[in-house]
Design an enzyme around this catalytic site. Structure first.
Site: not given
Ligand code: OAD
Length: 254
Positions: A76, A128
């Site tokens: 972290y 979160h």
């Molecule tokens: P993810 O890493 O699962 O997804 C990220 C998304 O962003 C993917 O669908 C990519 O295609 C997209 N992406 C990448 N670059 C981008 C850009 N420049 N513009 C727009 N989109 C882009 O992340 P989250 O969906 O946020 O939780 O993940 C959800 C949760 O899972 C997080 O909050 C975290 C993680 O484990 C905890 O830590 C509790």
């Protein structure tokens, strides 16, 4: 990008601007992709995602913290440093401006980096938590660090108990305030924007489903398709740092 697909994207941006112009309450959910262009890694992108290099069960669960708090804190602290060195990108600023251009906007973020707030979205709902804050493991409240710690790990200045990052770990519930406010906005908005999230992690992913169920128009911004894409009314395929400013420009020009 080919001319044809660039034209199709511009057309989709223009249609999204039309929908935004009609909206009375916009609910936005952002995920890690929103901050990718600020240099903060996502979780699930194949080569660069944190979960392609690290195991969540060793670093982001209450059990991991109990087992090896030093390792968890090291990870972290490394992520905190990345966040401290990063700046909001044009997508963050465009969302802050969008809030001033529609009658009502509720911004829910899964991101723990505070970049929305730094870009001017001071009322972002932190679903979160926030990686820059410490929380006391005994008092379960945001806390400050003691100047001196016997264990070498951060301890609460008020009661001496171990501190932890103020984030939601796997297996933990979403704090009730953010959970209720987000659920209320998702089920009462007329336009839902899902930005930079893989739409895989619940309950956050359920917010778009609630909005769809309530009849809202759902627009997704993501360079890659997700499980939400087939259900979205419009999918803007590209990086949010470019597409959100383009959407704002289309909104201003319309
Ligand atoms: P993810 O890493 O699962 O997804 C990220 C998304 O962003 C993917 O669908 C990519 O295609 C997209 N992406 C990448 N670059 C981008 C850009 N420049 N513009 C727009 N989109 C882009 O992340 P989250 O969906 O946020 O939780 O993940 C959800 C949760 O899972 C997080 O909050 C975290 C993680 O484990 C905890 O830590 C509790």
């Amino acid at each position: 990008m080919e001319e044809g697909s660039a034209g199709a994207l511009a057309d989709t941006v223009a249609r999204a601007a039309v929908a935004l112009r009609k909206a009375r309450h916009v609910c936005v959910l952002t995920g890690a992709g929103m901050s990718a262009e600020s240099g903060i890694p996502t979780f699930r992108d194949a080569l660069t995602g944190l979960w392609s290099r690290f195991r969540p069960e060793e670093l982001a669960t209450p059990e991991a913290f109990e087992r090896d708090p030093k390792l968890v804190w090291q990870w972290y602290e490394w992520r905190r440093e990345l966040v401290r060195q990063s700046q909001p990108n044009p997508g963050h600023y465009a969302l802050a401006e969008l809030a001033r251009r529609v009658p009502r906007l509720t911004l829910v973020t899964q991101n723990v980096d505070g970049l929305h707030q730094r870009a001017g979205s001071s009322d972002a709902i932190e679903y979160h938590g926030n990686i820059l804050r410490d929380r006391c493991t005994r008092e379960a409240a945001v806390a400050s660090r003691a100047d001196w710690s016997a264990s070498g790990l951060p301890e609460c200045a008020a009661c001496g108990a171990p501190l932890r990052p103020d984030v939601v770990w796997f297996g933990e519930p979403i704090p009730s305030g953010p959970m209720l406010r987000a659920a209320d906005a998702a089920s009462h908005c007329d336009l839902f924007l899902s930005i930079g999230t893989s739409a895989l992690v619940y309950p956050a992913a359920g917010l778009a489903e609630a909005a769809l169920g309530a009849g809202a128009t759902v627009i997704e911004i993501n360079p890659n398709p997700t499980d939400l894409t087939p259900h979205a009314h419009l999918a803007l395929q590209g990086p949010s740092g470019q597409l959100l400013p383009a959407l704002l420009a289309a909104l201003r020009d319309g």
